[in-house]
Design a protein around this motif. Sequence first.
Motif, PDB file in Angstrom:
ATOM      1  N   LEU A 111       8.514   0.990 -11.108  1.00 13.60           N
ATOM      2  CA  LEU A 111       7.978   1.419 -12.389  1.00 13.60           C
ATOM      3  C   LEU A 111       6.788   2.317 -12.071  1.00 13.60           C
ATOM      4  CD1 LEU A 111       8.539   0.995 -15.414  1.00 13.60           C
ATOM      5  CD2 LEU A 111       6.732  -0.718 -15.405  1.00 13.60           C
ATOM      6  N   LEU A 112       6.821   3.547 -12.570  1.00 14.17           N
ATOM      7  CA  LEU A 112       5.742   4.484 -12.259  1.00 14.17           C
ATOM      8  C   LEU A 112       4.380   3.865 -12.554  1.00 14.17           C
ATOM      9  CD1 LEU A 112       6.789   8.073 -13.396  1.00 14.17           C
ATOM     10  CD2 LEU A 112       6.455   7.221 -11.087  1.00 14.17           C
ATOM     11  N   SER A 113       3.466   3.997 -11.622  1.00 18.02           N
ATOM     12  CA  SER A 113       2.126   3.447 -11.795  1.00 18.02           C
ATOM     13  C   SER A 113       1.116   4.585 -11.898  1.00 18.02           C
ATOM     14  CB  SER A 113       1.763   2.549 -10.610  1.00 18.02           C
ATOM     15  OG  SER A 113       1.665   3.320  -9.423  1.00 18.02           O
ATOM     16  N   SER A 114      -0.053   4.266 -12.435  1.00 26.15           N
ATOM     17  CA  SER A 114      -1.117   5.269 -12.522  1.00 26.15           C
ATOM     18  C   SER A 114      -1.533   5.728 -11.131  1.00 26.15           C
ATOM     19  CB  SER A 114      -2.311   4.696 -13.282  1.00 26.15           C
ATOM     20  OG  SER A 114      -2.807   3.529 -12.638  1.00 26.15           O
ATOM     21  N   LEU A 115      -1.468   4.822 -10.152  1.00 25.49           N
ATOM     22  CA  LEU A 115      -1.820   5.193  -8.785  1.00 25.49           C
ATOM     23  C   LEU A 115      -0.867   6.259  -8.260  1.00 25.49           C
ATOM     24  CD1 LEU A 115      -3.446   4.857  -6.210  1.00 25.49           C
ATOM     25  CD2 LEU A 115      -2.050   2.844  -5.653  1.00 25.49           C
ATOM     26  N   GLU A 116       0.436   6.081  -8.502  1.00 25.21           N
ATOM     27  CA  GLU A 116       1.411   7.082  -8.061  1.00 25.21           C
ATOM     28  C   GLU A 116       1.161   8.431  -8.702  1.00 25.21           C
ATOM     29  OE1 GLU A 116       5.905   6.061  -7.127  1.00 25.21           O
ATOM     30  OE2 GLU A 116       5.150   4.881  -8.804  1.00 25.21           O
ATOM     31  N   ARG A 150       0.827  -1.210   0.000  1.00 22.27           N
ATOM     32  CA  ARG A 150       0.000   0.000   0.000  1.00 22.27           C
ATOM     33  C   ARG A 150       0.862   1.260   0.000  1.00 22.27           C
ATOM     34  NH1 ARG A 150      -5.716  -0.283   3.073  1.00 22.27           N
ATOM     35  NH2 ARG A 150      -6.402  -2.340   2.348  1.00 22.27           N
ATOM     36  N   ALA A 151       1.984   1.195   0.699  1.00 29.47           N
ATOM     37  CA  ALA A 151       2.835   2.389   0.834  1.00 29.47           C
ATOM     38  C   ALA A 151       3.718   2.616  -0.380  1.00 29.47           C
ATOM     39  CB  ALA A 151       3.700   2.267   2.091  1.00 29.47           C
ATOM     40  N   GLN A 152       3.927   1.582  -1.201  1.00 29.04           N
ATOM     41  CA  GLN A 152       4.833   1.684  -2.344  1.00 29.04           C
ATOM     42  C   GLN A 152       4.097   1.332  -3.637  1.00 29.04           C
ATOM     43  OE1 GLN A 152       7.886   2.793  -2.314  1.00 29.04           O
ATOM     44  NE2 GLN A 152       8.196   2.936  -0.104  1.00 29.04           N
ATOM     45  N   PRO A 153       3.266   2.240  -4.148  1.00 23.50           N
ATOM     46  CA  PRO A 153       2.502   1.913  -5.364  1.00 23.50           C
ATOM     47  C   PRO A 153       3.374   1.733  -6.593  1.00 23.50           C
ATOM     48  CG  PRO A 153       2.245   4.229  -4.785  1.00 23.50           C
ATOM     49  CD  PRO A 153       2.947   3.575  -3.636  1.00 23.50           C
ATOM     50  N   GLY A 154       4.625   2.177  -6.550  1.00 22.13           N
ATOM     51  CA  GLY A 154       5.520   2.000  -7.691  1.00 22.13           C
ATOM     52  C   GLY A 154       6.158   0.630  -7.743  1.00 22.13           C
ATOM     53  N   ILE A 155       6.034  -0.155  -6.665  1.00 24.18           N
ATOM     54  CA  ILE A 155       6.558  -1.521  -6.647  1.00 24.18           C
ATOM     55  C   ILE A 155       5.405  -2.462  -6.933  1.00 24.18           C
ATOM     56  CG2 ILE A 155       7.825  -3.253  -5.339  1.00 24.18           C
ATOM     57  CD1 ILE A 155       9.414  -0.772  -5.794  1.00 24.18           C
ATOM     58  N   HIS A 156       5.483  -3.162  -8.048  1.00 23.16           N
ATOM     59  CA  HIS A 156       4.366  -4.016  -8.436  1.00 23.16           C
ATOM     60  C   HIS A 156       4.324  -5.267  -7.557  1.00 23.16           C
ATOM     61  CE1 HIS A 156       3.549  -2.219 -12.646  1.00 23.16           C
ATOM     62  NE2 HIS A 156       3.929  -1.305 -11.794  1.00 23.16           N
ATOM     63  N   LEU A 181       8.579  13.791 -11.384  1.00 20.40           N
ATOM     64  CA  LEU A 181       8.160  12.484 -10.881  1.00 20.40           C
ATOM     65  C   LEU A 181       8.817  11.409 -11.736  1.00 20.40           C
ATOM     66  CD1 LEU A 181       6.312  10.917  -8.914  1.00 20.40           C
ATOM     67  CD2 LEU A 181       4.494  11.094 -10.628  1.00 20.40           C
ATOM     68  N   LEU A 182       9.600  10.531 -11.091  1.00 21.73           N
ATOM     69  CA  LEU A 182      10.211   9.385 -11.776  1.00 21.73           C
ATOM     70  C   LEU A 182      10.529   8.317 -10.752  1.00 21.73           C
ATOM     71  CD1 LEU A 182      13.955  10.026 -12.746  1.00 21.73           C
ATOM     72  CD2 LEU A 182      12.782  11.194 -10.896  1.00 21.73           C
ATOM     73  N   THR A 227       8.850  11.695 -16.025  1.00 20.42           N
ATOM     74  CA  THR A 227       9.819  11.024 -16.887  1.00 20.42           C
ATOM     75  C   THR A 227      10.118   9.649 -16.296  1.00 20.42           C
ATOM     76  OG1 THR A 227      11.970  11.273 -17.989  1.00 20.42           O
ATOM     77  CG2 THR A 227      11.839  12.011 -15.713  1.00 20.42           C
ATOM     78  N   SER A 228      11.163   9.004 -16.774  1.00 22.34           N
ATOM     79  CA  SER A 228      11.528   7.676 -16.277  1.00 22.34           C
ATOM     80  C   SER A 228      13.036   7.588 -16.125  1.00 22.34           C
ATOM     81  CB  SER A 228      11.048   6.587 -17.239  1.00 22.34           C
ATOM     82  OG  SER A 228      11.535   5.316 -16.839  1.00 22.34           O
ATOM     83  N   ARG A 229      13.476   6.893 -15.083  1.00 22.54           N
ATOM     84  CA  ARG A 229      14.905   6.671 -14.900  1.00 22.54           C
ATOM     85  C   ARG A 229      15.447   5.700 -15.952  1.00 22.54           C
ATOM     86  NH1 ARG A 229      16.371   5.647  -9.761  1.00 22.54           N
ATOM     87  NH2 ARG A 229      18.199   4.320 -10.124  1.00 22.54           N
ATOM     88  N   PHE A 230      14.540   4.988 -16.649  1.00 25.38           N
ATOM     89  CA  PHE A 230      14.961   4.024 -17.657  1.00 25.38           C
ATOM     90  C   PHE A 230      15.030   4.682 -19.034  1.00 25.38           C
ATOM     91  CE2 PHE A 230      12.488   1.748 -14.349  1.00 25.38           C
ATOM     92  CZ  PHE A 230      13.586   1.222 -13.685  1.00 25.38           C
ATOM     93  N   THR A 231      15.638   5.846 -19.080  1.00 25.14           N
ATOM     94  CA  THR A 231      15.918   6.558 -20.325  1.00 25.14           C
ATOM     95  C   THR A 231      17.363   7.031 -20.266  1.00 25.14           C
ATOM     96  OG1 THR A 231      15.227   8.700 -19.419  1.00 25.14           O
ATOM     97  CG2 THR A 231      13.533   7.370 -20.501  1.00 25.14           C
TER      98      THR A 231
END
Length: 659
Positions: free
Chosen positions: A318-323, A209-215, A310-311, A282-286
């Motif tokens: 991986l950035l999520s829609s929730l984040e 719940r606390a880490q929406p970017g971690i799937h 936000l990245l 953006t994304s760190r994977f660029t």
Amino acid sequence: MSGPWEVLLGDSPPEARGQAWLDLGNPEQALVWARRGSAAALAARAEATWKGECARQRAILEANFRAASTRRFPPALPPLAWNEARDLSLDVTWAVWEGKTELVDLRGGLRRIPAEPEERIVQELEAATAQGHPYLLGPSGGARLLERLLAAQPRLFMTKTSPLYVAEPSLGMFRMRARLFDLSGPLAADHLLWFVGEDWAQRLASFLRAQPGIHPPVEARVLAGGLDGEAVRRVLQEAFLWRQAESGRLAEEAARIFQGRTEGDWRAAFAEGARTRVLLVTSRFTTVLQHVTKDLQRAFQDLGCEAITLLEQRDCQLLSSLEIRQKLLSFRPDLVFFLDHLRAQGEGLIPPEIPYVCWVQDRLPCLFEKDWIAQLGPRDFTFSMWPAMTRDLLAAGYPEVLPLPVAADASTYRPPEGPPPPGLRCDVAFVSNLQALRPMTSYPGLVEEAERILRAEGIGYRDPEFYESLLARLEKTLGLTVGAGDREAVLFHLSFDVERWVQRTGPVRWARQMGLDVRVWGKGWEASEEFAPLARGSVAPGEPLRDLYAAARIHLHMNSDTNVHGRVFECLLSGGFILAWAHPTDREPGGLGEALEIGREVETFSGREDFERKVRQYLADEAARRAVSEAGRARVAREHTTVHRAAEILRRVRQRLGP
């Protein structure tokens, strides 16, 4: 456990009931076995072995403790796990049992804990994580298995890793492993997420719940007893449902808030002097895009805006829609900014009321999706980096495309105050990644002949007609027929990969054949036998790149799309001299000649002969080289910084919103 253990050395297994072979580190030289007894019964010859083993375990424990104490993601492991591990009572350990080394619980009589074949587990994890799927493993198994799983992590895009959840409900098991085995690698690895103790399920649920970017893990693997499979499924299902419901709730709240803003509210947000709130995503994977985004964030801040980027913060995120929805509600931006992505790609993620900027810097297929183009609305602003892309986007159906060349961050790229670090000075430098030229096995000789022709006659600057003609010529020369199903892929390979290889390696080869000190920075050069001696590895954007620009006497630039490129502006701002391969658009509106005066503020070459002449000229005449560099720097500082580009974006949005 109550009472000490008597440790003896023997040549054969004990026969007494309730005893078992124990492997305490050196089973090939001595077999150690244990039985209940008193301290007085310790044999003299066993005492040294016992003390040595205790010292070894203490050293391992301290190393593991140091590794775990550096973790903050998820929060540090329960202190109890470490405090109790310092008590060196041997209640759980490895044992040799019927020819196999396995875990044995010694607390309530001998209880064998089944182990699965390591190879099968590793193969299973490799298959799952190769697709980027998170995975849950529990209990964690032996140290060797965890090390193998770390080593078996597949190569995903750039630095991305797949999270691996490790659940261990038994503190006793964890304490045992922390004493006997070096777990410092698995404990320090960011993408190995540990949940230890009887409350592992609650810890995992809170983390998800606390880490929406971690799937959440899509699969779970129970290696041994002690982990409730039903509890695992329940935690994962609840996490999925919560995220789904929370994302929907936030979407409704965002719609209500942004629909509630009046036209006057939006105009006030972009008025002169307003603290406009800008959210850049953006994304760190660029490679380049994340740095361009961060440079623009600083530019908006310099203009008085509140700007945040936000990245992902870690390679297993991986950035999520929730984040993104959480950030929309907490920050409530007046403007959302993406590079190379349209609003419609988010499928309703960004409310239509928020002004949305897409600055196109790459020719990506997603930018030409008809359905997404059709959804462009009055508050969608599309900017294009170079003229040809502007024309292509308009032809694809974009209602408006605004020209916006790239720029350089003047706060980062400026002449360094001191001498450059050693190893950066050279005659000619080139900073760019290099992708190995891949042959096409289905069409032998096609790539090799195409490379020969392009080197001898010149490249086509990705012109479709040029490469259609080249492919027809290759088919005739080589006696080949490219199938209709392969034609598009072959044309792409010729116009992008082969052209880029020829364009990037040609001038580097020419300079080397002139006997100059030539060096190249970036990924991929080291893989080429020809260019590996010149390779110096990657150089980080920012001050390291700035120092390199200022140190080398001549910097090369080659690009098939445009010479109005960040490398050109950054090099000039840093006090460097740039020599660019002339592009057909240089003299057109929006080309290099409009941004800089060619021959006075920047220099170009048109082929090998011109290249060699100008390299010799500017290496011999430092005053001329410096004059071009200084004039170019002054022009970039006046017109081509990221602050100029951020101001233009705000001006365009303000203009459309009206007075």
